[in-house]
Write a protein that holds these residues in place. Structure first.
Motif, mmCIF file in Angstrom:
data_model
loop_
_atom_site.group_PDB
_atom_site.id
_atom_site.type_symbol
_atom_site.label_atom_id
_atom_site.label_comp_id
_atom_site.label_asym_id
_atom_site.label_seq_id
_atom_site.Cartn_x
_atom_site.Cartn_y
_atom_site.Cartn_z
ATOM 1 N N UNK A 1 0.782 -1.239 0.000
ATOM 2 C CA UNK A 1 0.000 0.000 0.000
ATOM 3 C C UNK A 1 0.810 1.284 0.000
ATOM 4 N N UNK A 2 2.117 1.238 0.200
ATOM 5 C CA UNK A 2 2.837 2.505 0.156
ATOM 6 C C UNK A 2 4.142 2.488 0.905
ATOM 7 N N UNK A 3 5.118 3.215 0.359
ATOM 8 C CA UNK A 3 6.447 3.224 0.958
ATOM 9 C C UNK A 3 6.471 3.898 2.323
ATOM 10 N N UNK A 4 5.624 4.924 2.524
ATOM 11 C CA UNK A 4 5.650 5.608 3.809
ATOM 12 C C UNK A 4 5.332 4.637 4.947
ATOM 13 N N UNK A 5 4.453 3.699 4.676
ATOM 14 C CA UNK A 5 4.073 2.757 5.719
ATOM 15 C C UNK A 5 5.168 1.717 5.950
ATOM 16 N N UNK A 6 5.869 1.362 4.891
ATOM 17 C CA UNK A 6 7.037 0.495 5.061
ATOM 18 C C UNK A 6 8.081 1.169 5.932
ATOM 19 N N UNK A 7 8.305 2.466 5.688
ATOM 20 C CA UNK A 7 9.296 3.202 6.477
ATOM 21 C C UNK A 7 8.880 3.284 7.937
ATOM 22 N N UNK A 8 7.644 3.686 8.177
ATOM 23 C CA UNK A 8 7.164 3.798 9.555
ATOM 24 C C UNK A 8 7.187 2.438 10.259
ATOM 25 N N UNK A 9 6.739 1.415 9.546
ATOM 26 C CA UNK A 9 6.739 0.080 10.129
ATOM 27 C C UNK A 9 8.141 -0.427 10.390
ATOM 28 N N UNK A 10 9.047 -0.150 9.456
ATOM 29 C CA UNK A 10 10.425 -0.600 9.641
ATOM 30 C C UNK A 10 11.090 0.059 10.828
ATOM 31 N N UNK A 11 10.898 1.371 10.979
ATOM 32 C CA UNK A 11 11.482 2.077 12.128
ATOM 33 C C UNK A 11 10.865 1.565 13.430
ATOM 34 N N UNK A 12 9.558 1.360 13.422
ATOM 35 C CA UNK A 12 8.881 0.854 14.621
ATOM 36 C C UNK A 12 9.402 -0.528 14.993
ATOM 37 N N UNK A 13 9.481 -1.416 14.010
ATOM 38 C CA UNK A 13 9.940 -2.783 14.273
ATOM 39 C C UNK A 13 11.392 -2.801 14.736
ATOM 40 N N UNK A 14 12.255 -2.070 14.036
ATOM 41 C CA UNK A 14 13.669 -2.049 14.404
ATOM 42 C C UNK A 14 13.862 -1.433 15.784
ATOM 43 N N UNK A 15 13.180 -0.324 16.042
ATOM 44 C CA UNK A 15 13.296 0.309 17.347
ATOM 45 C C UNK A 15 12.838 -0.606 18.470
ATOM 46 N N UNK A 16 11.731 -1.306 18.252
ATOM 47 C CA UNK A 16 11.247 -2.237 19.263
ATOM 48 C C UNK A 16 12.236 -3.349 19.534
ATOM 49 N N UNK A 17 12.822 -3.903 18.481
ATOM 50 C CA UNK A 17 13.784 -4.992 18.645
ATOM 51 C C UNK A 17 15.064 -4.524 19.324
ATOM 52 N N UNK A 18 15.548 -3.334 18.938
ATOM 53 C CA UNK A 18 16.771 -2.813 19.565
ATOM 54 C C UNK A 18 16.518 -2.498 21.036
#
Length: 223
Positions: A170-187
């Motif tokens: 559905x869109x790159x902006x959501x990939x970016x937001x999701x990626x930052x959220x996922x990476x931040x949570x894991x770190x």
């Protein structure tokens, strides 16, 4: 009102409550740690607890920590739990069977994190009430914040992963937001085991990205 808009309202509440921690008088009275709340959460002995509250500032710092703990118990833990639950429910509604299973697992992980958070807070209050606490009290405390940070980081990462998966379609902006959220949570979760200095910055990045996605979706689409 759709789920993303309810989530956005809960995100506003999370932000307001988080800002409410900042003006608590006495939190930096002792200057014994860069992050006094985190340092108190992660103590392992009565001596470590006592070192965070020197005689000249003990009363003010104890009062501040007690105020923060009550704010956490009665407001912050419920608010962030509601935000993540609504996010999981909205993402489950958007996705298919796999997203539904992932969202359900995420909500269980969140529930455990919140329980550990509440237990941690009550143990910290016990330490303040019988300062600097007994080793038995602190032994009960030790696993709670560590489990909380790991489980909450994983729950946040789960929201991020589901956003990322939707973004693939559905869109790159959501990939970016999701990626930052996922990476931040894991770190943030991993920081408990590797380097405690990573916990709060990574969590902040994850939550900011998560809330940005929430506000955008609340404005753009039903769920």
């Amino acid at each position: 009102m759709n789920l993303w808009r309810w989530a956005a309202l809960s995100a506003v509440a999370v932000i307001a409550i988080a800002l409410g921690f900042l003006p608590i008088p006495g939190m930096d009275a002792c200057s014994t740690a860069r992050e006094p709340t985190l340092a108190f959460e992660l103590v392992k002995t009565p001596a470590e607890a006592a070192a965070l509250f020197p005689d000249h500032c003990r009363s003010a710092h104890m009062s501040a920590q007690r105020t923060a703990l009550h704010l956490d118990i009665w407001a912050f833990v419920p608010a962030y739990s509601i935000l993540l639950i609504l996010s999981f429910l909205a993402l489950r509604r958007e996705g298919g069977a796999l997203a539904a299973r992932a969202a359900s697992l995420g909500m269980v992980t969140l529930a455990l994190a919140a329980l550990f958070d509440w237990f941690e807070n009550y143990q910290l209050l016990r330490i303040l009430d019988d300062f600097p606490g007994s080793q038995a009290t602190i032994d009960l405390l030790i696993p709670a914040p560590r489990a909380k940070f790991i489980l909450l980081g994983l729950a946040v990462a789960g929201v991020g992963a589901l956003h990322f998966a939707r973004g693939l379609r559905l869109g790159r902006w959501r990939m970016l937001a999701g990626g930052v959220t996922a990476l931040g949570g894991l770190v943030s979760a991993g920081g408990v085991l590797v380097n405690r200095d990573l916990i709060l910055p990574a969590a902040a990045a994850a939550w900011l990205a998560l809330m940005a996605a929430t506000f955008i979706l609340a404005a753009r689409k039903p769920a």
